[in-house]
Structure formats: C-alpha cells, structure tokens
Design an enzyme around this catalytic site. Structure first.
Site, PDB file in Angstrom:
ATOM      1  N   HIS A   1       0.965  -1.065   0.078  1.00 52.33           N
ATOM      2  CA  HIS A   1      -0.121   0.064   0.000  1.00 52.33           C
ATOM      3  C   HIS A   1       0.948   1.420   0.134  1.00 52.33           C
ATOM      4  O   HIS A   1       0.603   2.336  -0.779  1.00 52.33           O
ATOM      5  CB  HIS A   1      -0.820   0.042   1.186  1.00 52.33           C
ATOM      6  CG  HIS A   1      -1.809   1.302   1.495  1.00 52.33           C
ATOM      7  ND1 HIS A   1      -1.430   2.182   2.257  1.00 52.33           N
ATOM      8  CD2 HIS A   1      -2.650   1.758   0.753  1.00 52.33           C
ATOM      9  CE1 HIS A   1      -2.116   3.084   2.026  1.00 52.33           C
ATOM     10  NE2 HIS A   1      -2.987   2.919   1.352  1.00 52.33           N
TER      11      HIS A   1
ATOM     12  N   CYS B   1      31.683   1.898 -30.217  1.00 49.53           N
ATOM     13  CA  CYS B   1      32.063   3.096 -29.201  1.00 49.53           C
ATOM     14  C   CYS B   1      33.168   4.028 -29.736  1.00 49.53           C
ATOM     15  O   CYS B   1      33.658   4.984 -29.197  1.00 49.53           O
ATOM     16  CB  CYS B   1      32.066   2.786 -27.901  1.00 49.53           C
ATOM     17  SG  CYS B   1      33.532   1.570 -27.408  1.00 49.53           S
TER      18      CYS B   1
END
Ligand code: PEP
Ligand code: MG
Length: 765
Positions: A398, A713
């Site tokens: 909750h 890269c």
C-alpha cells in the site's frame, strides 16, 4: 524612537532596526550598487505597535505552551494571533509617517510609484538560519493600501509555518522583530537569482537563473528558469540551458501582480542576452567582493537596466571545498539505509515517526513520514509528507502504490527505519534508488537529473524519437555527467577511466607503493559515482584502464614502472595488463564493489579493452568470478572488439561474453596497418574503407548470430553519419557517440530502422 529609515541611512550592521533584508539593501545602496530606491519601517515601529495595543501579552498567551506538532491547534493559534494584529488600529500618527515617507519617495522618483512591501525579520538571513520566504511580500502596492500592507507584513510573523519554524530553531516568538521594506517596484521584463559561487562549492562557476516577469515564479518553483553558468576567471559563459516558459507573473493595471501568458514566439527564447548575463555576473562578483563572502542575489531587469533587490550570504558552502567534494560524494552519499525504490523522486526533511493512523496529525508539510507500514487511514498524512520511509512492504504494498499515486518519493521495506532513524533528524530520501541518506539534499551533492531533464525537455531541443537501437554516449569527465545525462540518451556506452586517473595524477603502482592505494580507490570511485548516479538507472559501461606505456609514464611515478616501447599502440596495454598487474586491476575491482555494493549502483558494468585472445577473456573472467562480480544477473561483462583477431574469430569470442563494443579507432588502425596518431597516414586512416566496414559487419552479424549484444564506441559513427546506416542494417544493438551528435544520430537511426523494416516488408510482398 525613529520609525523611518532611508536605505542610505542603514548598513549591514543595522540588523535589529532594519531586519536582514533591509540592512543588506542599505549596505548595497551605500556601496553604490543599483538598488531600487526605498525606505524601511523599523522593527521598533512593530514593537511599539504590539506594546501600545497590548498585543504582546495577548499573543504570548496564545502561543505559550502551544504544541506545534498538533496541526489543528497550531493553525488555530496562528489565525488568532494574525487576527489580533490585522484588526488592531494602527495609530494615525504612525500611519501618517509611513505615508509621508512614501510621498517623499514619490518626490525622489518623480511620480507616485508602485511599491513592493517586503517583510524583513530581524531573524532572517542569519548565518545558520535563513528563514527564507517565511514572511509575506506584497507587490504593486499604492499609497492607498500601503499601511494595510505594512500591517500585513507584521501579521505574517505569525503564520503557522513561521511559528513552527521558530519553535524548531528555538527562537523566542516575541523577541523576533520585523521591519518592513518599502521599495519602488521594478516591473521586470526578466528577473531571477544568482549564486556568485556554485552552491556546492565548485570553484570558478557562477550560476544565474532567469524567468520572464517578476521573480516570484522562480522562488516558489512555479516555473523552470533558464540556467546559465559563467566562469568568473575568464568571463566565459560556459553553459546555457534555456527553458520554455509559457506563463509569467507581471503587473495587471487593476489587479496587481498576475499570471499572464508569454507570447508564443517568446516562450522558447533565452530570457537574458549573453552580454547582460556577463554584465550581471560581473556585478555579482563585485557584491561578493564587497561582502567578502559568496552571495545569493535576487536581480531584476527593466528597460535596459539591471537592479539588485536582495543579497544574502550563501550559508551552505562547504568550508574546505575540495575535501568536502570528495567526501560529499563518496562518504556522505553512502546511504544510511537501503530499501525498495517504491516511488521516484528525491526529497529531504525532518524525520517524523508515527506508530499508527491515530498519530497522523503529527505529520506536517515537508516532514519525512517514517513508520512500520502505512495503511489507508494514513493517506492525509502521506499527502503532506515530503517523503515516506517504511520498515515493511514491497513494491506492491500500500505504501508503494499510494505514494506513487501521490507523487511522494518513498523507500519501503527498509526493515528497521523506525529503529535507526531519530525523530527530528534531517534525512534525504531517494525514492528512485531506494536509498536514505543522512543530512540535507543540498549537502549531499545528489544530482538534479530529473529537473535538468525537465528543463532540456521543455527547451524543445529534443526530438525524443523512440528508436529500437539504443543511443549511448561516450563520457570521460564526471563533471559533465549531469548535463549529458539530461539528454535523450540510453546510458554511457564507454566510460574512459583514463581521464579520472589523469586527474588523480598518480601512477596506480606508485599509489600502492606509497601506501595510498585506498585514497586512489576513493578518488576513482568519486568520479565514477558521479556518473553512475547521474545516469541511474541507465547502464554505464566502465572500461578498465587502457593507458599505453607512454601515457602511463606521464603520471607521477610513472617512469619507475613503465618501460620505453618503440610501439606503445601495440605494446603493453589493454586487458593483458589487468592480468599481469593484478594489483592495479584490484584497484578497479575494489572501486566496483564500492559503487555496486556499498552505494548500491548496480548500473555499473565492466568492459575490458584491447582484447587480443580468448585466453585473456578467460583469465579475466576467472578473476571476476573469484571476486564475486561475475554471475550476478545485473552485472554485464563486455569486451572491446578492436583487434582484428576478434572479428576473425567472432563466433568463438561471442561464447565468452555478454557483449562487445567495437573500438573502431583501434580496429581501423590495425585493419589498415595505419597508426591512428600519425598525421602522415591521416588520409589512409579512414573508417569508411571497405576492409574496415567488412570487419564491422563481421563483428556485428557474428555477435548477433550468437545471441550476443553488440555496440560500437569508436569515433566512426560520430564522425561519419553514413556509417550509422550500415550499423543499423547489420543489426547493431546500440551506438555510443559523442554528446554533441546525440540528436543527429538518433534521427539517422530512426530513419534507418524504418527503411530496413520497409525493405523487409517489400521483400516479403
Ligand atoms: C577505439 O579504439 O575505438 C576506442 C573506442 O578506444 P580508444 O579510442 O580509447 O582506444
Ligand atoms: Mg581502443
């Protein structure tokens, strides 16, 4: 007793008479800074008022013994105290004196001015308690409602918030005085704040923020301002982030200060011209020099003229900047408590612990609600809380569901928050990472990524095109992390660690030999932490040291450990060094453990450079396994594909790793036999050469054939957009590029993805 003081009568020492704001305005007028003209109704006038009308006793009676934690009672007491002040009749003589001063101001400025009536409490802008924004300000006031506004300021000394704050800070309610500043309004076209030194203590950076219209919008956080950074050593405007602003506060002839729409063509423009920014920064530095301390300044710009409307000392600057920065990130950033990241956002505030719903009245705005487990009856308190921390509960508890709904940062399932946290202590809750830190957010150097991202998003600079291929970025410098992370990127595809090490300046072996290994690890971790934090939860692929021997030699002590080589590019470098110089690799492993385990940033992955043989991979993997890094589901092990052996034997290599990243710089050099640093070979060294493209294709298609992740890269896709087209066609999973070509690359990738889809559909037809 003197009731009216003109700004030029006052200086910074007259805090008791003029309050913090008033005293500093006087000080600045004396020093000839451009402050709009005005005067001060002294704090003595306020004391005289409450004494003569016997309000002191009445208010004291209301506040004595008040339980400020009882929010209903606090509100009621505040209302009563304020009513006593606003309904009391101010003496006609005093009212007249205030109005006469206004008339004199009219005389000075040549017309009846609209004025700002601003509270200036005697307990504000103090070195250890700013009381910022506690009391009221009234804008665009005329002679008709002037006296009433002065009384309004006096009454604002007793808002619930102000009462509460004084109790917390242990100030006597009836001893705090309040002066009132009355000052010609500047109908600013733009306005904002300036820090003459970066609030985190970063040297050589001044910060200016600007919005259209009056500055109220910035302080209350209603609008995202433009953000400018200026380096005072060179007066270089080093950073500009423009935010689109749709609404602004400005003067309405009948209704006073009001929100208006910003005309559409102006919304996305820069709020203050470059030249004005520098002018303002220079003014700020002069004020800082005058006070001999960094200042937090409010400024307003109207009809070509810059005004200063407030200056106060920046109180949060670390004393010893460098040391503080290092500690702040690694030591202070160490979470005090960890739990589940239940609801994103970062907030700080005082711990307020409650046992159950019967105690929810205790929770005030801005508290951090700490409890065993929340239940539906606690929702009103959860709404007021700045953040929520619970002992129990999971992501579907909750507490987690409701706090996400309410947009309140929450960390649940910490097990023992109610035991280890102390009532009233200030903590920072990071609901995005599930961490709780001790202390205020601004002292922790927690990055502002969400705000920055929002700012960038607002600026319209992004295309936000979704692509299936990930767009990653190459990054080396931690100080760039927050800025680059706010862009539309999916993570760091290559973190070149050599730059952080160069900044440390010492050869790692020298650090070990001189007993400074831990310090080295700490510094390396500090740099990496800044990056993983800024990019969280996006992955950051850290590449292990790839210094060549000549580069290593330039670090302190380097010549003791590095042999002269004729060909360092193909020399003692890359992954093999991690195996042979195991003591140096250990520094990186310890850094990894610090970041991933102690700090909890699991988004840090490892990549080994310059892999030449499969045996190297196997050796590295056995080290990582021994160290407990390999074998975690959230840890990925990458290698660079930059030596042709990898392309030629891709099927074998692919079986050993989670992924590859292609180092097209080295791969081109080695495929063509052309030294990448030799300018005589510059025209031969070309990634578009068919042999290089063939190698790229072999690696990408080979990796995919084996279900392996593959990225690139090297510089190729940053420099040659046409290569991106091939990469997508061959099936690359991500491209990692320089920060300046993110937008362009994302567009090309999106186009290519569509094109490939279209071609495949046509083929099937
Ligand atoms: C490369 O070789 O392409 C690469 C990315 O690594 P570095 O440039 O650091 O050698
Ligand atoms: Mg390389």
């Amino acid at each position: 007793m003197k009731r009216i003081y003109w700004f030029y009568d006052i200086n910074k020492k007259n805090l008791n008479v003029a309050g913090g704001k008033g005293a500093n305005l006087g000080e600045m007028v004396k020093a000839k800074f451009p402050v709009p003209p005005g005067f001060i109704v002294s704090s003595g006038t306020y004391f005289e008022f409450i004494d003569k009308l016997h309000l002191r006793e009445k208010i004291s009676k209301i506040l004595d013994g008040l339980d400020v934690d009882d929010s209903a009672k606090l509100q009621e007491a505040a209302k009563k105290a304020q009513k006593l002040i606003t309904s009391a009749k101010i003496s006609p003589k005093v009212a007249k004196e205030i109005e006469e001063a206004y008339d004199e101001l009219t005389h000075t400025v040549g017309e009846a001015p609209l004025v700002a009536v601003r509270s200036s409490a005697t307990a504000e802008d103090l070195p250890d308690a700013s009381f910022a924004g506690q009391q009221s300000t009234f804008l665009n006031i005329t002679r008709n409602n002037l006296v009433e506004s002065v009384v309004g300021c006096w009454a604002s000394l007793f808002t619930a918030r102000a009462i509460f704050y004084r109790v917390q800070q242990k100030f006597d309610h009836m001893k705090v005085g309040i002066a009132v500043v009355i000052q010609k309004m500047i109908q600013s076209e733009s306005s904002g704040v300036m820090f003459t030194t970066h609030p985190t203590g970063e040297s050589d950076v001044m910060i200016i923020e600007a919005v259209y219209g009056l500055g109220e919008g910035i302080v209350s956080g209603m609008y995202t301002p433009d953000h400018y950074e200026v380096e005072p050593s060179s007066w270089n405007l080093s950073n500009k982030e423009i935010s689109s602003q749709e609404r602004m506060i400005t003067l309405d002839k009948t209704e006073g200060a009001k929100e208006f729409e910003v005309s559409p063509e102006k919304q996305a423009l820069q709020k203050l011209e470059d030249q004005k920014i520098i002018e303002l920064a220079k003014l700020g530095k002069k004020i800082e020099k005058h006070y001999s301390s960094p200042q937090d300044i409010e400024w307003a710009y109207e009809k070509g003229k810059m005004y200063i409307v407030q200056s106060r000392a920046v109180t949060t600057l670390p004393k010893d900047r460098k040391r503080h920065e290092d500690e702040a990130i690694v030591k202070m950033m160490k979470p005090f408590l960890k739990g589940l990241a239940a609801s994103p956002g970062i907030a700080d505030g005082p711990v307020n612990m409650i046992k159950d719903a019967s105690e929810i009245d205790k929770i005030k705005n801005g508290d951090v609600l700490v409890t065993g487990m929340t239940n539906p009856d606690m929702v009103p308190a959860m709404k007021r809380a700045a953040a929520i921390v619970t002992n129990e509960g999971g992501m579907t508890s909750h507490a987690a569901i409701v706090s996400r709904e309410l947009g309140v940062p929450a960390v649940v399932g910490t097990k023992n928050a109610t035991k280890v946290l102390k009532q009233g202590e200030i903590i920072t809750v990071d609901g995005k990472r599930g961490m709780v830190y001790k202390g205020e957010m601004k002292n922790l150097l927690i990055s502002k990524v969400p705000e920055e991202a929002k700012r960038e998003a607002n600026s319209g600079a992004h295309t936000w095109i979704p692509t299936a291929t990930k767009i990653m970025v190459n990054l080396a410098s931690p100080s760039e992390a927050v800025r680059v992370a706010s862009k539309d990127v999916d993570g760091v595809g290559l973190l070149r660690a050599e730059f952080i090490v160069a900044d440390i300046g010492v050869h790692p072996k020298e650090a070990i030999a001189t007993g400074k290994k831990d310090e080295f690890i700490e510094k390396l971790a500090t740099g990496v932490a800044q990056i993983v934090e800024a990019f969280w939860p996006r992955p950051v692929i850290y590449r292990s040291f790839d210094f060549k021997t000549n580069e290593y030699r330039s670090l302190k002590g380097g010549d003791k450990y590095e042999h002269h080589e004729n060909n360092p590019m193909m020399g003692y470098r890359g992954a093999m060094r991690a195996i042979v110089d195991r003591d140096v690799f250990d520094i990186e492993i310890k850094m990894f453990k610090k970041i991933r385990e102690e700090l909890g940033f699991k988004n840090l992955w490892l990549m080994m450079p310059f892999i030449r043989t499969i045996e190297e991979i196997r050796e590295i993997k056995s080290i990582l396994k021994e160290e407990g890094l390999l074998g975690n589901r959230d840890f990925k092990f990458f290698v660079m594909a930059e030596v042709p052996s990898v392309a030629l034997m891709i099927d074998e290599f692919a079986k050993e790793v989670d992924g590859f990243s292609i180092g097209s710089n080295d791969l081109t050099q080695l495929t063509l036999g052309a030294d990448r640093d030799n300018e005589n070979l510059a025209s031969t060294f070309d990634e578009r050469d068919p042999a290089v493209l063939k190698s790229l294709e072999m690696i990408i298609t080979g990796a995919k054939r084996n279900g392996c992740y593959v990225s690139i890269c090297g510089q190729a896709p940053s420099v040659y957009p046409e290569i991106v087209e091939h990469l997508v066609r061959w099936g690359v999973d991500s491209v990692s590029i320089n920060p300046d070509v993110i937008e362009r690359t994302r567009k090309i990738v999106a186009q290519m993805e569509l094109k490939v889809l279209l071609e495949n559909t046509r083929k099937r037809e």
